[in-house]
Design a protein around this motif. Structure first.
Motif: not given
Length: 79
Positions: A1-7, A34, A37-38, A41
């Motif tokens: 998971m990228p650092k700039s993401s959240a649950t 996924q 998420r897509d 986004e």
């Protein structure tokens, strides 16, 4: 998971929606997670792009549009 993401936890999702998401994800050879998420986004990205266009047009308008007008524009862009 990228650092700039959240649950994100979403409760009470109708079963038909979950089944449809799973079906779409399976057809696209990816996980339901996924797929969600897509979709999120894409929706947020489109909305942000529409809002940028609206803000850009405000410079040439004699008044700022109301919140209701902005919402109508956003809904119209999805058709």
């Amino acid at each position: 998971m990228p650092k700039s993401s959240a649950t994100l936890t979403i409760r009470n999702v109708p079963l038909r929606v979950v089944r449809n998401l799973k079906s779409i994800a399976k057809r696209r050879h990816r996980s339901m997670e996924q797929e969600v998420r897509d979709l999120l986004e894409e929706y947020v990205g489109e909305r942000a792009a529409v809002l940028r266009q609206i803000e850009g047009s405000w410079e040439s308008q004699s008044r700022r549009p109301s919140a209701a007008e902005v919402e109508k524009w956003i809904l119209a862009s999805k058709r």
